[in-house]
Each structure stands twice: as C-alpha cells, then as structure tokens.
Design a protein around this motif. Structure first.
Motif, mmCIF file in Angstrom:
data_model
loop_
_atom_site.group_PDB
_atom_site.id
_atom_site.type_symbol
_atom_site.label_atom_id
_atom_site.label_comp_id
_atom_site.label_asym_id
_atom_site.label_seq_id
_atom_site.Cartn_x
_atom_site.Cartn_y
_atom_site.Cartn_z
ATOM 1 N N ASN A 57 34.455 45.256 -5.647
ATOM 2 C CA ASN A 57 33.153 45.933 -5.647
ATOM 3 C C ASN A 57 32.824 46.651 -4.348
ATOM 4 O O ASN A 57 31.786 47.318 -4.266
ATOM 5 C CB ASN A 57 32.045 44.926 -5.966
ATOM 6 N N SER A 58 33.688 46.540 -3.345
ATOM 7 C CA SER A 58 33.407 47.234 -2.086
ATOM 8 C C SER A 58 33.356 48.745 -2.277
ATOM 9 O O SER A 58 32.724 49.455 -1.498
ATOM 10 C CB SER A 58 34.453 46.868 -1.032
ATOM 11 N N ALA B 55 48.922 47.659 -6.739
ATOM 12 C CA ALA B 55 47.889 48.509 -6.130
ATOM 13 C C ALA B 55 46.573 47.764 -5.995
ATOM 14 O O ALA B 55 46.294 46.826 -6.752
ATOM 15 C CB ALA B 55 47.695 49.777 -6.956
ATOM 16 N N ILE B 56 45.784 48.200 -5.028
ATOM 17 C CA ILE B 56 44.448 47.664 -4.796
ATOM 18 C C ILE B 56 43.499 48.829 -4.549
ATOM 19 O O ILE B 56 43.826 49.753 -3.783
ATOM 20 C CB ILE B 56 44.406 46.731 -3.575
ATOM 21 N N GLY B 57 42.337 48.807 -5.176
ATOM 22 C CA GLY B 57 41.279 49.753 -4.875
ATOM 23 C C GLY B 57 40.190 49.035 -4.097
ATOM 24 O O GLY B 57 39.539 48.134 -4.625
ATOM 25 N N SER B 58 40.007 49.407 -2.842
ATOM 26 C CA SER B 58 39.033 48.722 -1.992
ATOM 27 C C SER B 58 38.816 49.529 -0.721
ATOM 28 O O SER B 58 39.689 50.296 -0.301
ATOM 29 C CB SER B 58 39.542 47.322 -1.618
ATOM 30 N N THR B 59 37.661 49.347 -0.105
ATOM 31 C CA THR B 59 37.471 49.928 1.218
ATOM 32 C C THR B 59 38.261 49.108 2.230
ATOM 33 O O THR B 59 38.625 47.956 1.965
ATOM 34 C CB THR B 59 35.992 49.925 1.624
ATOM 35 N N ALA B 60 38.521 49.685 3.387
ATOM 36 C CA ALA B 60 39.225 48.960 4.440
ATOM 37 C C ALA B 60 38.418 47.743 4.878
ATOM 38 O O ALA B 60 38.970 46.670 5.154
ATOM 39 C CB ALA B 60 39.492 49.881 5.624
ATOM 40 N N LYS B 61 37.106 47.904 4.912
ATOM 41 C CA LYS B 61 36.244 46.785 5.291
ATOM 42 C C LYS B 61 36.206 45.716 4.214
ATOM 43 O O LYS B 61 36.179 44.519 4.501
ATOM 44 C CB LYS B 61 34.828 47.300 5.549
ATOM 45 N N GLY B 62 36.229 46.141 2.961
ATOM 46 C CA GLY B 62 36.035 45.200 1.869
ATOM 47 C C GLY B 62 37.267 44.475 1.388
ATOM 48 O O GLY B 62 37.150 43.437 0.725
#
Length: 280
Positions: A202-203, A94-101
């Motif tokens: 951090n995004s 899993a990854i926690g991030s914004t689509a941009k980040g």
C-alpha cells in the motif's frame, strides 16, 4: 555456439513463462535439458510438454536464492548429463513499492532471487561450462535494468545489478578465451505471470496509485509472447551477442536513456503521476 543439438542446457524458472518457452524451443533443436523451479507443479507441467521431443530431460525443485541448493543442482546436472553447456539464469520475482515503503524482508526476498540467484547460477555452473569448452551464460535482466521507475526501486536494484555483473563477467571471459561467453538479456513487456505474482504493498498510495489497478495496468503492457522472447534469446546466443533488448518497450527505454540520461527521470515521474490520476 552455432548449434544446440546434443548440447545440455540448464534453466532456472522453467515452470512457466520464458523459462518454459526456452525449454521447448531448445528441445525442438535437439538440446538436452536440466530444468529447475521452486514450483513443483509448474515444473512437472513443463516436463509433460517436452515428452514429444527425443531429448533427455531432468528436473529438480530448486530455490535459486539458496546457494547450497544451486551448488547441489549444478553437480547433479553434470552427474546426470555428463556435461553442461548453457545456464539460463531466468528465475525472477517483482515487487511494487516505494523505496521508503518496501520492507527489509521483501527486499531481501527479491534480491535473493533476482540477483543472488543469478550469481549462484553463474558461479556454480561456470567451472562445468569451462570444462565443456563450448559454454554460454545467459542472465535475464530487464528493461528495468536500463532505467529506473517509481515504485520499482527494489526490482531496479536487482536488475541493474544483474546487468553490471554480467557485463563485467563477459569481459573477463573474453580475456580468458576458454570457450565460454555471457549474454545479458533485457526483456520488456513479455507475457508471463510475473505481474500477476508480484507483491504490491500500500505504500504506492502515497504516490496517488491504486495497488490493484496499477497491477492490472502493468499486466496489460505485457504483449510479447514468451515464445518470441525465447527465440530471440537463442538467436543472440548463436550470434554470441553480449546484450539483447526484447520488445519495443525495451528498445524505446534504451534510446530514451541514451538521449536523456537525467531527463528521463522527470518524464517517468510525470507519466506515473498522470497514470495514477487516470486509473482513479
């Protein structure tokens, strides 16, 4: 497949969580096992837990994102067990991030494991499952394969893809009538190490979220024991179910998506913003 006795099951991600629980549950029912994981220590631990059961167990360190390793493992399973009846494509990250980040490297890493790992496991084992005349493919999606959530664009993409791939596959297998079926599993809130091992960048702070606190909050909603999830998955195989929702979270999300296919997005966005404020 009404009985697992004397069958052979291959399981990816067998070193912990649902994969390990599936291995133990199947061993209790007399099923022989071919286990793989990228974590050699976790894999060895699972094998140790299986010593109490009179079944044949083989293991191999495999990176599911590498097609050649999956192809080699599938052939090895048949060489060692003479057949294979089930493939559980369970390994996931899993990854926690914004689509941009989210970085391209992290996105490729996640898709390689969560989606391509399922594709490789399906395609490399399918010919052998057909030879058995009594085969089943179990692909693990997620409740995140039912709806999309902020900070989960990469994970959503992979799990939506697993769902579409498996549902199309299942229909093709029904038409062929060669004794092989497919089940897509959507767990919600299963108590595994996936949240603790997730990559979070951090995004997410651009959405007002604290990476560490968000990870802890997600970990707390993982309430369903892996053993319970494994039992439900095996029952779904025996019932030849095409789709399985595990846990109250997954069932609630499924209902919400059906009732509000567009509106749920506003609900999730608002809930995420409120949670970010609460966790500060």
């Amino acid at each position: 497949m009404k009985s697992f006795n004397n069958k052979v099951a291959a399981i990816t991600g067998a070193g912990s969580g649902i994969g390990q629980a599936l291995a133990i549950a199947l061993a209790k029912q007399g099923c022989n096992l071919a286990l793989s994981d990228v974590n050699e220590n976790g894999l060895a631990n699972t094998v140790t837990l299986l010593q109490a059961y009179p079944v044949k167990v083989t293991r191999q360190v495999v990176d599911v994102a590498k097609r050649e390793e999956m192809a080699s493992w599938a052939k090895s399973v048949v060489d060692q067990h003479q057949q294979v009846n089930l493939i559980f494509n369970n390994a996931g990250v899993a990854i926690g991030s914004t689509a941009k980040g989210v970085s391209y490297e992290d996105l490729e890493w996640l898709i390689g494991i969560n989606f391509w790992g399922v594709v490789y496991g399906t395609k490399e084992f399918l010919p052998y499952l057909k030879q058995s005349g009594d085969g089943h493919i179990i692909n693990i999606s997620s409740m995140f394969g039912l709806t999309a959530q902020p900070t989960q664009s990469a994970y959503n993409a992979s799990k939506f893809a697993v769902r579409g791939f498996t549902e199309a596959l299942g229909q093709e297998l029904d038409i062929e009538k060669l004794g092989v079926s497919a089940t897509c599993v959507h767990p919600g809130g299963i108590r595994t190490n996936i949240a603790k091992a997730a990559r979070i960048n951090n995004s997410v702070t651009s959405l007002g979220m604290d990476p560490a606190k968000s990870q802890d909050a997600f970990d707390k909603i993982l309430r369903t024991p892996a053993e319970e999830a494994a039992a439900l998955i095996l029952k779904a195989v025996q019932k030849n179910s095409r789709r399985l929702l595990i846990g109250a979270n997954a069932k609630a999300v499924d209902i919400l998506q059906r009732l509000m296919p567009q509106g749920y997005q506003k609900i999730f966005a608002t809930a995420t913003a409120l949670q970010a404020r609460f966790l500060k």
